[in-house]
Design an enzyme around this catalytic site. Structure first.
Site, PDB file in Angstrom:
ATOM      1  N   GLU A 177       0.820  -1.217   0.000  1.00 12.74           N
ATOM      2  CA  GLU A 177       0.000   0.000   0.000  1.00 12.74           C
ATOM      3  C   GLU A 177       0.850   1.262   0.000  1.00 12.74           C
ATOM      4  OE1 GLU A 177      -2.679   0.459   3.351  1.00 12.74           O
ATOM      5  OE2 GLU A 177      -3.585   2.250   2.500  1.00 12.74           O
ATOM      6  N   LYS A 219      -2.410  -1.976  -3.216  1.00 12.13           N
ATOM      7  CA  LYS A 219      -3.471  -1.122  -2.650  1.00 12.13           C
ATOM      8  C   LYS A 219      -3.069   0.340  -2.848  1.00 12.13           C
ATOM      9  CE  LYS A 219      -5.954  -0.206   1.676  1.00 12.13           C
ATOM     10  NZ  LYS A 219      -6.605  -0.824   2.822  1.00 12.13           N
TER      11      LYS A 219
HETATM   12  P1  13P Z   1      -9.216   4.300   3.991  1.00 11.80           P
HETATM   13  O1  13P Z   1     -10.059   3.512   3.017  1.00 11.80           O
HETATM   14  O2  13P Z   1      -9.992   4.940   5.070  1.00 11.80           O
HETATM   15  O3  13P Z   1      -8.276   5.235   3.285  1.00 11.80           O
HETATM   16  O4  13P Z   1      -8.291   3.266   4.736  1.00 11.80           O
HETATM   17  C1  13P Z   1      -7.666   2.288   4.017  1.00 11.80           C
HETATM   18  C2  13P Z   1      -6.509   1.806   4.780  1.00 11.80           C
HETATM   19  O5  13P Z   1      -6.381   0.642   5.049  1.00 11.80           O
HETATM   20  C3  13P Z   1      -5.500   2.775   5.189  1.00 11.80           C
HETATM   21  O6  13P Z   1      -4.314   2.100   5.422  1.00 11.80           O
END
Ligand code: 13P
Length: 367
Positions: A177, A219
């Site tokens: 991510e 992600k």
């Molecule tokens: P949000 O969808 O609220 O951005 O959170 C996703 C997430 O896992 C942040 O690390």
């Protein structure tokens, strides 16, 4: 490395048009969200809230996996049943956030570096033993004057790759991510340039560290203008050194935000340029967008591109699934059923968005 297990898990995470529910807020983040709504910031309140989420009837029809936090993965329902057992009974794969948070990066004013590599191999082995089958690590990239720096991008991409190989070694699919955050006055065009550069760096590092791409879920952020982006045209410079970009904002009318289709096109084109076809799935974070907009944008991407993409386009939302439910619950037992209905509604909207079948009318019906 058990590559078949990684392939199977990654496929299940994006199968049947389902998506992921992130419920891995660290205690300080969860407490901050509770404080805003007058909910007590206690272990018991956090446990009760997470119980509400995972006992939502029908959740497994739209949610393939949930991302848990270290406190949560060890918790139980009030009647003593382990959360992990409840998830298994609903056919939902448990995942776990394993980074220990983004801290200030030394000598890089305004930039963050995600920590958590020390002792990670042992922690991952314990989580796998408990039943987790995937993990998550979030890198935070901020856009600003001279930011992000090349060294900041490289350091974060390197840590993501080190984490990813360690996960795969024990049989956990790494969710990688790299989040370009929405804070700032940057344009859609600037976000596009920066997100492209971030993703290029991430895949260079994943390849250097011998990450098995068929066993990874990416992600990313959607490509969006900053929350305080001005509507007028101007030239901005972001990034430093070799990495400096000069970005001309599009001439927009005051208050004119990019429409859903423009966000969809820009985001998918960015991913097509940067994400290898071997990656099985891309599951977006919501990043502070409204729940309905996050669904509408994901839907537009699938309507316009689904048939010609190499990877599944899915969701891994926290706020865009949870926030309406949290606002209904407010810590009150009497509100649990209504909060669960709101949570299920968002999960269903996002499953519909994966199919390209989400419509604004779904919001009115509330079903
Ligand atoms: P949000 O969808 O609220 O951005 O959170 C996703 C997430 O896992 C942040 O690390």
């Amino acid at each position: 490395m058990n590559t078949q297990l990684l392939i199977d898990t990654a496929k299940k995470m994006v199968a049947q048009d389902k998506g992921l529910l992130a419920m891995d807020e660290s205690n300080p983040t969860c407490d901050k969200r509770f404080a805003k709504l007058g909910i007590p910031q206690t272990v018991e309140a956090r446990r009760a809230y997470r119980e509400l989420i995972i006992t939502t009837p029908g959740l497994g029809e739209s949610i393939s996996g949930v991302i848990l936090y270290d406190e949560t993965i060890r918790q139980q329902k009030k009647d003593g049943k382990l959360f992990l057992k409840i998830l298994a009974d609903s056919g939902i794969i448990p995942g776990i956030k394993v980074d220990t948070g983004a801290k200030s990066l030394a000598a890089h004013l305004g930039e963050k570096m995600t920590e958590g590599l020390d002792g990670l191999r042992e922690r991952l082995a314990e989580y796998f033993e408990m039943g987790a089958r995937f993990a998550k690590w979030r890198a935070v990239i901020t856009i600003g004057d001279g930011l992000p720096s090349r060294s900041g991008l490289e350091a974060n991409a390197h840590a993501l790759a080190r984490y990813a190989t360690l996960c795969q070694e024990v049989g956990l699919v790494p969710i990688v991510e790299p989040e370009v955050v929405m804070d700032g006055d940057h344009s859609l065009e600037t976000c596009l340039k920066v997100t492209e550069e971030v993703l290029r760096n991430v895949f260079i590092q994943l390849n250097c560290q011998r990450v098995f791409l068929e066993g990874v879920i990416l992600k990313p952020n959607m490509v969006l203008p900053g929350l305080s982006c001005p509507p007028h045209e101007e030239v901005k410079e972001v990034g430093a050194g070799e990495q400096q970009y000069q970005v001309r904002l599009k001439d927009r009318q005051p208050d004119e935000a990019p429409d859903v289709d423009e966000v969809a096109d820009t985001t998918v084109n960015c991913l097509l340029r940067t994400v290898p076809a071997a990656v099985p799935g891309i599951a977006f974070l919501s990043g502070g967008q409204s729940a309905a907009l996050a669904s509408a944008r994901l839907n537009a991407m699938n309507v316009r591109f689904k048939s010609r993409l190499p990877w599944a386009l899915s969701f891994s939302f926290a706020r865009a699934i949870q926030q309406p439910a949290l606002e209904i619950w407010r810590g009150q037992e009497a509100n649990v059923k209504a909060a669960q209905e709101a949570l299920l509604h968002r999960a269903r909207c996002n499953r519909a968005a994966r199919r390209g079948e989400y419509t604004a009318a779904m919001e009115k019906i509330g079903s």
